[in-house]
Design a protein around this motif. Structure first.
Motif, PDB file in Angstrom:
ATOM      1  N   ALA A 168       4.496  12.365  66.294  1.00  0.00           N
ATOM      2  CA  ALA A 168       4.405  11.314  65.280  1.00  0.00           C
ATOM      3  C   ALA A 168       3.231  10.373  65.567  1.00  0.00           C
ATOM      4  N   ALA A 169       3.027  10.082  66.849  1.00  0.00           N
ATOM      5  CA  ALA A 169       1.922   9.194  67.240  1.00  0.00           C
ATOM      6  C   ALA A 169       0.583   9.819  66.874  1.00  0.00           C
ATOM      7  N   GLU A 170       0.493  11.140  67.061  1.00  0.00           N
ATOM      8  CA  GLU A 170      -0.750  11.838  66.697  1.00  0.00           C
ATOM      9  C   GLU A 170      -0.952  11.821  65.180  1.00  0.00           C
ATOM     10  N   GLN A 171       0.131  11.893  64.433  1.00  0.00           N
ATOM     11  CA  GLN A 171       0.023  11.830  62.972  1.00  0.00           C
ATOM     12  C   GLN A 171      -0.389  10.428  62.514  1.00  0.00           C
ATOM     13  N   PHE A 172       0.120   9.410  63.180  1.00  0.00           N
ATOM     14  CA  PHE A 172      -0.243   8.021  62.865  1.00  0.00           C
ATOM     15  C   PHE A 172      -1.728   7.790  63.188  1.00  0.00           C
ATOM     16  N   ALA A 173      -2.157   8.414  64.308  1.00  0.00           N
ATOM     17  CA  ALA A 173      -3.567   8.403  64.733  1.00  0.00           C
ATOM     18  C   ALA A 173      -4.197   7.011  64.790  1.00  0.00           C
ATOM     19  N   PRO A 174      -3.657   6.137  65.631  1.00  0.00           N
ATOM     20  CA  PRO A 174      -4.296   4.835  65.840  1.00  0.00           C
ATOM     21  C   PRO A 174      -5.527   5.024  66.729  1.00  0.00           C
ATOM     22  N   PRO A 175      -6.318   3.983  66.962  1.00  0.00           N
ATOM     23  CA  PRO A 175      -7.479   4.133  67.850  1.00  0.00           C
ATOM     24  C   PRO A 175      -7.093   4.584  69.258  1.00  0.00           C
ATOM     25  N   ALA A 220      -3.251   2.009  57.623  1.00  0.00           N
ATOM     26  CA  ALA A 220      -3.820   3.365  57.551  1.00  0.00           C
ATOM     27  C   ALA A 220      -2.928   4.346  58.312  1.00  0.00           C
ATOM     28  N   GLY A 221      -2.367   3.886  59.432  1.00  0.00           N
ATOM     29  CA  GLY A 221      -1.498   4.750  60.230  1.00  0.00           C
ATOM     30  C   GLY A 221      -0.225   5.124  59.485  1.00  0.00           C
ATOM     31  N   ILE A 222       0.354   4.149  58.786  1.00  0.00           N
ATOM     32  CA  ILE A 222       1.563   4.440  57.998  1.00  0.00           C
ATOM     33  C   ILE A 222       1.248   5.513  56.960  1.00  0.00           C
ATOM     34  N   ARG A 223       0.114   5.335  56.295  1.00  0.00           N
ATOM     35  CA  ARG A 223      -0.259   6.310  55.260  1.00  0.00           C
ATOM     36  C   ARG A 223      -0.457   7.702  55.864  1.00  0.00           C
ATOM     37  N   ARG A 224      -1.186   7.767  57.007  1.00  0.00           N
ATOM     38  CA  ARG A 224      -1.412   9.072  57.643  1.00  0.00           C
ATOM     39  C   ARG A 224      -0.093   9.732  58.036  1.00  0.00           C
ATOM     40  N   LEU A 225       0.825   8.917  58.572  1.00  0.00           N
ATOM     41  CA  LEU A 225       2.120   9.444  59.003  1.00  0.00           C
ATOM     42  C   LEU A 225       2.903  10.006  57.809  1.00  0.00           C
ATOM     43  N   LEU A 226       2.935   9.251  56.718  1.00  0.00           N
ATOM     44  CA  LEU A 226       3.667   9.699  55.531  1.00  0.00           C
ATOM     45  C   LEU A 226       3.025  10.954  54.930  1.00  0.00           C
ATOM     46  N   GLU A 227       1.697  10.999  54.955  1.00  0.00           N
ATOM     47  CA  GLU A 227       1.010  12.183  54.428  1.00  0.00           C
ATOM     48  C   GLU A 227       1.281  13.402  55.306  1.00  0.00           C
ATOM     49  N   ALA A 228       1.247  13.195  56.627  1.00  0.00           N
ATOM     50  CA  ALA A 228       1.465  14.313  57.557  1.00  0.00           C
ATOM     51  C   ALA A 228       2.873  14.876  57.415  1.00  0.00           C
TER      52      ALA A 228
END
Ligand SMILES: [Zn+2]
Length: 319
Positions: A168-175, A220-228
């Motif tokens: 999940a952390a990789e999907q969120f992909a923070p800096p 941006a992380g929330i969006r990436r997580l939901l998309e993933a």
């Protein structure tokens, strides 16, 4: 069939396609005014995971509250293509009203999980969350900032033994991704232990202050997580961000008290022996004390205080 059963959150029932706001009763003020916590529920028609986005567990950590407020305002959760999002922008209403991290008796909600219905106030707030929400969730993201003047570079912390959290952390992909054990009785540690629930701890910025980068990275992380998780249709194509991965970190502390100024801050790599800050004698008598990076690494947090005591945490360096 599972998809026609309602999801019950506090006193609200949500069938597929239904959304709304429920109030979780969280006690009352000495004046008798009731205190409630708001939870926004967005349930898609299509079955899928239930994700909890939570902020304000520490009442003075505002960036997370703003990330979720802005997400709600911009309707980030309104067009889910599958699953359910539960959004709690402000858990510790008591601390927030007092501009403080803790509840009024000084106890830390994030050291009080899973909590108890008859325990201290912090424990009751933790219990309310555990009982009403956590048991329904497949993943939670808990938004924090540094405490008392400490600025954290935007990062996700996950428990090293939790494979689901790493994914999940990789999907969120923070800096920055930081594998770190969570404190005893914290939400992250307790939820994994008692419910097998993965919790990501997002850290960004400093208490009582906005930080634009931390807020936009969080959204941006929330969006990436939901998309993933195929809960949102992708808008910008594949995002190829590669976070900096950190598995070990330690604090550089003040060798003596005085006026503190950093010369290097969060978000930058450092080399062993490199000067990163100075402690000055306020009387202008004693020589300055330079602070050197103890080893090669990346600064993931720094102290913005002008005045520091001996032993105060100054730089959080990841390796
Ligand atoms: Zn916090």
């Amino acid at each position: 069939m599972n998809e026609i059963t309602p999801l019950t959150v506090a006193n609200g029932e949500f069938y597929p396609g239904q959304s709304g706001v429920v109030e979780l009763v969280a006690g009352q003020l000495p004046s008798g005014s009731p205190v409630s916590i708001k939870a926004h529920v967005f349930r898609s028609y299509k079955p899928g995971p239930t994700l909890l986005f939570l902020a304000g567990v520490h009442g003075d950590e505002i960036n997370g509250v703003e990330i979720l407020r802005r997400g709600l305002k911009l309707k980030l959760f309104d067009s889910l293509t599958a699953g359910t999002a539960v959004v709690v922008p402000l858990l510790n209403v008591y601390g927030f009203d007092n501009f403080r991290r803790d509840v009024p008796d000084g106890k830390d909600v994030n050291r009080s999980f899973p909590g108890s219905a008859t325990g201290s106030l912090a424990s009751r707030v933790a219990y309310g969350l555990s009982k009403n929400l956590l048991a329904h969730c497949d993943l939670a993201v808990d938004f924090h900032t540094g405490g008392r003047g400490v600025f954290n570079f935007p990062q996700i912390r996950y428990s090293p033994d939790d494979e689901g959290a790493l994914q999940a952390a990789e999907q969120f992909a923070p800096p920055v991704l930081l594998a770190a054990r969570a404190p005893v009785k914290s939400l992250r540690r307790s939820a994994l232990k008692s419910l097998g629930l993965s919790v990501l701890t997002y850290e960004g910025g400093e208490n009582l202050r906005y930080d634009g980068r931390s807020i936009s990275e969080g959204m941006a992380g929330i969006r990436r997580l939901l998309e993933a998780r195929e809960m949102l249709a992708p808008v910008n194509g594949i995002d190829e961000r590669q976070p900096i991965r950190i598995t070990n970190s330690s604090w550089v502390r003040a060798g003596r008290a005085g006026l503190f100024q950093w010369t290097k801050r969060s978000g930058f790599p450092v080399r062993k022996g490199e000067p990163i800050g100075t402690i000055f004698d306020p009387h202008g008598v004693r020589p300055n004390k330079r602070i050197l990076a103890p080893r090669n690494g990346f600064i993931i947090g720094h102290n913005n205080a002008a005045l520091v005591g001996q032993g105060d945490a100054l730089f959080h360096i990841g390796y």
